[in-house]
Every structure is written in C-alpha cells, then in structure tokens.
Scaffold this motif. Structure first.
Motif, PDB file in Angstrom:
ATOM      1  N   VAL A  40       0.848  -1.192   0.000  1.00 17.93           N
ATOM      2  CA  VAL A  40       0.000   0.000   0.000  1.00 17.93           C
ATOM      3  C   VAL A  40       0.884   1.242   0.000  1.00 17.93           C
ATOM      4  O   VAL A  40       1.881   1.300   0.738  1.00 17.93           O
ATOM      5  CB  VAL A  40      -0.921   0.026   1.235  1.00 17.93           C
ATOM      6  CG1 VAL A  40      -1.645   1.366   1.342  1.00 17.93           C
ATOM      7  CG2 VAL A  40      -1.929  -1.115   1.172  1.00 17.93           C
ATOM      8  N   LEU A  41       0.531   2.210  -0.831  1.00 16.99           N
ATOM      9  CA  LEU A  41       1.192   3.510  -0.845  1.00 16.99           C
ATOM     10  C   LEU A  41       0.237   4.524  -0.230  1.00 16.99           C
ATOM     11  O   LEU A  41      -0.853   4.755  -0.754  1.00 16.99           O
ATOM     12  CB  LEU A  41       1.553   3.917  -2.271  1.00 16.99           C
ATOM     13  CG  LEU A  41       2.247   5.279  -2.424  1.00 16.99           C
ATOM     14  CD1 LEU A  41       3.648   5.239  -1.814  1.00 16.99           C
ATOM     15  CD2 LEU A  41       2.321   5.682  -3.894  1.00 16.99           C
ATOM     16  N   ALA A  42       0.629   5.099   0.897  1.00 22.50           N
ATOM     17  CA  ALA A  42      -0.182   6.121   1.574  1.00 22.50           C
ATOM     18  C   ALA A  42       0.447   7.487   1.322  1.00 22.50           C
ATOM     19  O   ALA A  42       1.655   7.659   1.504  1.00 22.50           O
ATOM     20  CB  ALA A  42      -0.252   5.835   3.073  1.00 22.50           C
ATOM     21  N   THR A  43      -0.376   8.446   0.905  1.00 21.88           N
ATOM     22  CA  THR A  43       0.123   9.762   0.506  1.00 21.88           C
ATOM     23  C   THR A  43      -0.634  10.867   1.232  1.00 21.88           C
ATOM     24  O   THR A  43      -1.870  10.837   1.316  1.00 21.88           O
ATOM     25  CB  THR A  43      -0.026   9.956  -1.015  1.00 21.88           C
ATOM     26  OG1 THR A  43       0.613   8.872  -1.695  1.00 21.88           O
ATOM     27  CG2 THR A  43       0.598  11.265  -1.458  1.00 21.88           C
ATOM     28  N   LEU A  44       0.100  11.832   1.739  1.00 23.03           N
ATOM     29  CA  LEU A  44      -0.502  13.006   2.375  1.00 23.03           C
ATOM     30  C   LEU A  44      -1.047  13.912   1.278  1.00 23.03           C
ATOM     31  O   LEU A  44      -0.280  14.487   0.495  1.00 23.03           O
ATOM     32  CB  LEU A  44       0.554  13.737   3.213  1.00 23.03           C
ATOM     33  CG  LEU A  44       0.150  15.056   3.871  1.00 23.03           C
ATOM     34  CD1 LEU A  44      -1.051  14.889   4.775  1.00 23.03           C
ATOM     35  CD2 LEU A  44       1.335  15.646   4.639  1.00 23.03           C
ATOM     36  N   VAL A  45      -2.382  14.046   1.193  1.00 20.77           N
ATOM     37  CA  VAL A  45      -2.998  14.758   0.077  1.00 20.77           C
ATOM     38  C   VAL A  45      -3.719  16.042   0.491  1.00 20.77           C
ATOM     39  O   VAL A  45      -4.137  16.809  -0.371  1.00 20.77           O
ATOM     40  CB  VAL A  45      -3.978  13.844  -0.690  1.00 20.77           C
ATOM     41  CG1 VAL A  45      -3.236  12.657  -1.298  1.00 20.77           C
ATOM     42  CG2 VAL A  45      -5.115  13.364   0.207  1.00 20.77           C
ATOM     43  N   GLU A  46      -3.863  16.278   1.787  1.00 21.05           N
ATOM     44  CA  GLU A  46      -4.516  17.517   2.213  1.00 21.05           C
ATOM     45  C   GLU A  46      -4.050  17.877   3.614  1.00 21.05           C
ATOM     46  O   GLU A  46      -3.902  17.007   4.475  1.00 21.05           O
ATOM     47  CB  GLU A  46      -6.043  17.375   2.188  1.00 21.05           C
ATOM     48  CG  GLU A  46      -6.775  18.700   2.416  1.00 21.05           C
ATOM     49  CD  GLU A  46      -8.278  18.581   2.216  1.00 21.05           C
ATOM     50  OE1 GLU A  46      -8.974  19.577   2.496  1.00 21.05           O
ATOM     51  OE2 GLU A  46      -8.763  17.499   1.803  1.00 21.05           O
ATOM     52  N   ILE A  47      -3.818  19.171   3.818  1.00 26.86           N
ATOM     53  CA  ILE A  47      -3.387  19.692   5.115  1.00 26.86           C
ATOM     54  C   ILE A  47      -4.305  20.852   5.482  1.00 26.86           C
ATOM     55  O   ILE A  47      -4.521  21.762   4.671  1.00 26.86           O
ATOM     56  CB  ILE A  47      -1.930  20.193   5.065  1.00 26.86           C
ATOM     57  CG1 ILE A  47      -0.974  19.048   4.739  1.00 26.86           C
ATOM     58  CG2 ILE A  47      -1.546  20.849   6.391  1.00 26.86           C
ATOM     59  CD1 ILE A  47       0.447  19.514   4.436  1.00 26.86           C
ATOM     60  N   ARG A  48      -4.843  20.825   6.679  1.00 27.46           N
ATOM     61  CA  ARG A  48      -5.634  21.943   7.196  1.00 27.46           C
ATOM     62  C   ARG A  48      -4.997  22.366   8.509  1.00 27.46           C
ATOM     63  O   ARG A  48      -4.924  21.576   9.455  1.00 27.46           O
ATOM     64  CB  ARG A  48      -7.097  21.524   7.388  1.00 27.46           C
ATOM     65  CG  ARG A  48      -7.836  21.279   6.082  1.00 27.46           C
ATOM     66  CD  ARG A  48      -9.198  20.652   6.295  1.00 27.46           C
ATOM     67  NE  ARG A  48      -9.091  19.315   6.870  1.00 27.46           N
ATOM     68  CZ  ARG A  48      -8.794  18.231   6.162  1.00 27.46           C
ATOM     69  NH1 ARG A  48      -8.559  18.321   4.867  1.00 27.46           N
ATOM     70  NH2 ARG A  48      -8.694  17.054   6.754  1.00 27.46           N
ATOM     71  N   GLY A  49      -4.532  23.610   8.540  1.00 25.42           N
ATOM     72  CA  GLY A  49      -3.758  24.067   9.700  1.00 25.42           C
ATOM     73  C   GLY A  49      -2.297  23.730   9.499  1.00 25.42           C
ATOM     74  O   GLY A  49      -1.788  23.661   8.380  1.00 25.42           O
TER      75      GLY A  49
END
Length: 310
Positions: A40-49
């Motif tokens: 599985v490849l997990a990717t950070l796709v959104e940041i709030r704050g």
C-alpha cells in the motif's frame, strides 16, 4: 466482516525503516513488490492548519505489517499503517482523515490541524520503478493518483504536489549534489556534514579539475569553493558560472570577494554571472572554525534549494 474482526486478523504494524527520504521509501515499496508482497502507498494529500510534513509525503505498508515513511511527525503513522492493512483486506483504496474533525477522536495532532491520507493498493509497480529510474539518472519525475479509478501512473513532474481536478500529483527531484573544490580543513568539514545529510558529495582537491567537475553539475547541484587562494579557484569558477547549478558559493572575506569580482570583470564576465556567487559563503558569519562554517554553508545550501524547489 466488520473492522474490529478484520483488525484482529491483520498483522500488527511494525516500522521497518526509519526514514523520510522519498526515494528510500519508494525503493522499499519496489523491494516488497519484488518479494511478492502486497503493498500500500499512503500519501498526504490535504493539510488543514499546521503539519509536520509536506503535501505528497509518503508511507509504504507491506501486507506483513512492515512499514516505512512519514506523513506526520510520528503521531499517526501506526494508525495509517493499520488503515492500510484494512484496505488490503477489503481490497479497495480509501481516504482517511486524522486530527481536527476526524472520526479518530483519540488521535490528536500536536499542531492542532488535520491531515488527509490517500491509501492506495499498489497493483502495478511500474510507475514507481520509472520514478526510481529517472531519479537515478538525476532527472525529475512525477506520479498521478486517480482516486476515481484507484490507479497510479507515471507523469512528467508538476511544479508542486497537489490536486489537479480529481487526481493528486506528486513530484520527485534528485537529491542535492554538493561539489566541493578545496584542500582545506573547511572543505573536509563541509564534506563530512554534507555526507551525513545524505547529499551526493564530490570533492575536488585540485581547482584545475574543471572538465570533470562541470560534467557532474546539474540543476540540483551546489558548488562550493573553499580555497584560501583565489588563483586555485579561478579556473574552475570560470567554468561553472555558466552551469545550471542552483548555488555557487565561495570562501573569503568581503575584501577577498571584491578582488574576485575585479578579476572576473577583467576577464569579461558580466554582473549577472558574478551575482551568482554567494560570497562570503554561508548563511551566517563571520565564522572562526571549520565546523561552524560547515553548518553555515550547508544551511545556506538547503535554504536556497527550498526557496527554488520547495
């Protein structure tokens, strides 16, 4: 089968590598796929704050629970690995949010914000292999994740990682190459610090090694002249002023740099070429020992690369 039952049947996540180097993380994915493991490849796709990592940061999780990489400062990685293992059992991608507004109320991000992770079952390793090949050739690369089709494909690199329509694009660039010209205690200290920072380090003790050096220079290269004699640096300095290097720095006081500028002007170099030279070298100064200088120089190189490439 509910998630509690699935959770009992899945292996416990265990960190296999402590690294946030993207190429090492993708290399781990490639190795696991070659072993025959589901990945599985997990990717950070959104940041709030606030967030500890940049958009496009990765984790890789193998079916046996081994994982590597970071999408935060370390506070959610085990939970992300668990969600990845659940996705493997269910056989489909998923999007998971942690932090403020997340259903995982027991997982709090110290920064107070929230992050969204795209969890993708890596069915085809060819896009990652292409990225690794391009980076090995010191060329930039990109990946496009299509959420609708749950697919990953190789693309030319975008300017920045982020959403483009319904797809998330990630960019990858070669690691920093540091070319050091000098036979001084300062050159040795800078070389050791650069190597410890996992940069690609080339040291030329003879400033006359111009042709060999210029062939090693690309847009991800910083060139450092650490001589105490302007004559030793002049030949190579003249060669690299027209190179694509993102950083050119030279040791010496303000007075020494004035002499350097005068010499270059006499040789016909224009103001734009000369202005490329960061001198006195480093982000702070003056320094009076080699290790302080090394910190100053490498901090300046990193700051310059971040300003250009993010």
């Amino acid at each position: 089968m509910d998630e509690d039952t699935i959770d009992v049947l899945t292996p416990a996540p265990v960190r296999a590598l402590t690294t946030d180097d993207t190429i090492e993380i993708l290399g781990f994915a490639s190795a696991c796929l070659k072993e025959g493991s589901d990945v599985v490849l997990a990717t950070l796709v959104e940041i709030r704050g606030g967030a500890a990592r940049a958009l496009g940061s990765h984790m890789v999780v193998a079916a046996d629970g081994r994982f590597c990489g970071y999408v935060s400062g370390g506070c959610v990685e085990a939970a992300v690995a668990r969600e990845a293992l659940l996705a493997l059992v269910k056989g489909c991608d998923r999007i998971v949010t942690f932090g403020d507004g997340s259903p995982f109320f027991d997982i709090v991000l110290p920064c107070g914000g929230s992050i969204t992770i795209a969890i993708h079952l890596l069915k085809d390793g060819r896009p990652i292999e292409e990225v690794l090949r391009r980076i090995d050739e010191r060329r930039p690369a990109g990946l496009r994740y299509c959420r609708e089709w749950q697919s990953l494909q190789f693309v030319e690199p975008p300017e920045r990682a982020g959403w483009q329509g319904g797809d998330f694009l990630t960019n990858y660039r070669p690691r920093t190459r540091v070319v050091i010209s000098g036979q001084t205690v300062e050159a040795s200290a800078v070389a050791r610090l650069a190597a410890a920072s996992q940069f690609d380090v080339l040291v030329y003790e003879n400033g006359e090694s111009g042709r060999d050096t210029v062939r090693q220079v690309d847009a991800y290269t910083a060139i450092l002249f650490l001589h105490h004699d302007l004559d030793r640096e002049e030949s190579l300095l003249r060669r690299v002023l027209g190179s694509p290097a993102f950083y050119v720095g030279a040791l010496g006081s303000t007075r020494t740099h004035r002499k350097r500028v005068e010499r270059l002007k006499e040789l016909g170099y224009g103001n734009d070429d000369i202005a490329r030279i960061k001198a006195p070298i480093g982000i702070f100064g003056p320094t009076r020992d080699a290790y302080s200088l090394a910190l100053s120089v490498m901090a300046d190189v990193v700051a310059c690369r971040l300003a250009i490439y993010g």
